[in-house]
Design a protein around this motif. Structure first.
Motif, mmCIF file in Angstrom:
data_model
loop_
_atom_site.group_PDB
_atom_site.id
_atom_site.type_symbol
_atom_site.label_atom_id
_atom_site.label_comp_id
_atom_site.label_asym_id
_atom_site.label_seq_id
_atom_site.Cartn_x
_atom_site.Cartn_y
_atom_site.Cartn_z
ATOM 1 N N GLY A 291 85.925 -66.146 147.673
ATOM 2 C CA GLY A 291 84.532 -66.539 147.890
ATOM 3 C C GLY A 291 83.624 -65.332 148.023
ATOM 4 O O GLY A 291 83.919 -64.245 147.528
ATOM 5 N N PHE B 186 79.867 -63.788 150.503
ATOM 6 C CA PHE B 186 78.741 -63.978 151.412
ATOM 7 C C PHE B 186 77.476 -64.102 150.577
ATOM 8 O O PHE B 186 77.226 -63.291 149.689
ATOM 9 N N ARG C 90 75.365 -66.974 154.338
ATOM 10 C CA ARG C 90 76.130 -68.218 154.208
ATOM 11 C C ARG C 90 77.487 -67.854 153.598
ATOM 12 O O ARG C 90 77.552 -67.189 152.565
ATOM 13 N N ALA C 91 78.561 -68.258 154.251
ATOM 14 C CA ALA C 91 79.904 -68.000 153.730
ATOM 15 C C ALA C 91 80.259 -69.080 152.723
ATOM 16 O O ALA C 91 80.133 -70.275 153.006
ATOM 17 N N VAL C 92 80.718 -68.663 151.555
ATOM 18 C CA VAL C 92 81.047 -69.595 150.476
ATOM 19 C C VAL C 92 82.491 -69.362 150.035
ATOM 20 O O VAL C 92 82.882 -68.229 149.750
ATOM 21 N N ILE D 44 86.696 -66.379 152.180
ATOM 22 C CA ILE D 44 86.167 -65.066 152.546
ATOM 23 C C ILE D 44 87.333 -64.102 152.778
ATOM 24 O O ILE D 44 88.259 -64.398 153.534
ATOM 25 N N LEU E 297 78.593 -71.399 158.388
ATOM 26 C CA LEU E 297 79.870 -71.868 157.850
ATOM 27 C C LEU E 297 79.719 -73.356 157.581
ATOM 28 O O LEU E 297 79.992 -74.189 158.442
ATOM 29 N N GLU F 95 80.193 -75.416 151.990
ATOM 30 C CA GLU F 95 80.629 -74.515 150.917
ATOM 31 C C GLU F 95 81.752 -73.585 151.364
ATOM 32 O O GLU F 95 82.455 -72.996 150.554
ATOM 33 N N TYR F 96 81.903 -73.429 152.691
ATOM 34 C CA TYR F 96 82.898 -72.517 153.244
ATOM 35 C C TYR F 96 84.277 -73.176 153.224
ATOM 36 O O TYR F 96 84.426 -74.344 153.590
ATOM 37 N N TYR G 265 88.886 -68.168 155.776
ATOM 38 C CA TYR G 265 88.899 -66.714 155.700
ATOM 39 C C TYR G 265 90.351 -66.259 155.703
ATOM 40 O O TYR G 265 91.242 -66.939 156.219
ATOM 41 N N THR H 136 77.763 -73.934 162.498
ATOM 42 C CA THR H 136 78.960 -74.549 161.935
ATOM 43 C C THR H 136 79.290 -75.849 162.658
ATOM 44 O O THR H 136 78.903 -76.043 163.814
#
Length: 245
Positions: A125, A127, A141-143, A146, A175, A178-179, A182, A208
């Protein structure tokens, strides 16, 4: 016992429960091998860990290690799905001992874990920067998945760039849907970042609906020298107001 779901043509989903016996791992090995012979294709694995199982004997432990030793050479990807904090570093540790690529996903991301296991590539993914914030706020936004590379290639350079014009920074991390997860090296990268920039940030807003992430943030916030607030995904505007004060 180990529940084995063979309904998907591309992956095998496993669900270990309670006490695991030698027979459980013998049956698992026979089932996976039969699947390989029938389809002439090695399936990737998705392992659902609702609660941490345990071996009922030393023999069961030996059978487990034997299964991993034999099949890690041919299985390309393993997705571990569960919310136990003990699973957080499992992929990072396992990556040093097995050839298969291992990723950990929250329990609520079973569909994403299965999609990742079906995909030909690792599909990491990234950021994604969120616009509309003051210069002293890093909003991301984390996608997807990660990894440590996302910290090294995106987050660290962004922090260094902002520090050229601002003495202190704030951070907002989302989070959301889309996350996915990790990796273990991302967790280590996050820890190193916190140690190297322990006095850089004055505030962090975490947005989140992932329960264990929110609980962990609240648990460690009293010993971290900055303000941390956790917001639900439906409270993004509230988080935006708080971080920009």
């Amino acid at each position: 016992m180990i529940e084995i779901d063979l309904s998907d043509p591309d992956i095998v989903t496993l669900r270990p429960k309670g006490r695991l016996s030698e027979e459980d791992f013998d049956n698992l090995a026979k089932t996976i091998d039969a699947r390989i012979h029938e389809t002439d294709k090695v399936p990737n694995l998705v392992i659902r860990v609702d609660s941490l199982p345990h071996w009922d004997s030393v023999g069961a432990l030996a059978r487990h290690f034997h299964f991993v030793q034999v099949h890690q050479k041919v299985v390309r990807k393993v997705a571990i799905v569960g919310d136990s904090p003990l699973l957080a570093f499992a992929p990072e540790i396992a990556d040093h001992f097995v050839a298969a690529r291992i990723r950990r996903f929250p329990a609520a991301k079973l569909a994403e874990a299965q999609s990742w296991a079906r995909a030909e590539t690792d599909d990491p993914g990234h950021f994604e920067e969120i616009d509309g914030f003051p210069g002293d706020v890093i909003a991301l936004r984390a996608v997807g998945v990660i990894t440590g590379d996302d910290y090294r290639d995106t987050l660290v350079p962004l922090i260094e760039e902002r520090l050229r014009t601002h003495e202190k920074l704030k951070c907002l991390i989302v989070l959301g849907e889309e996350y996915a997860t990790y990796t273990g090296d991302a967790a280590w990268a996050d820890m190193r970042l916190g140690l190297s920039h322990w006095n850089t940030f004055t505030r962090v807003a975490l947005v989140t609906d992932i329960g264990w992430v929110a609980k962990a943030s609240r648990l460690f916030s009293p010993v971290i020298p900055l303000e941390i607030e956790v917001f639900g995904l439906n409270a993004l505007d509230e988080a935006r107001s708080w971080i920009t004060r």
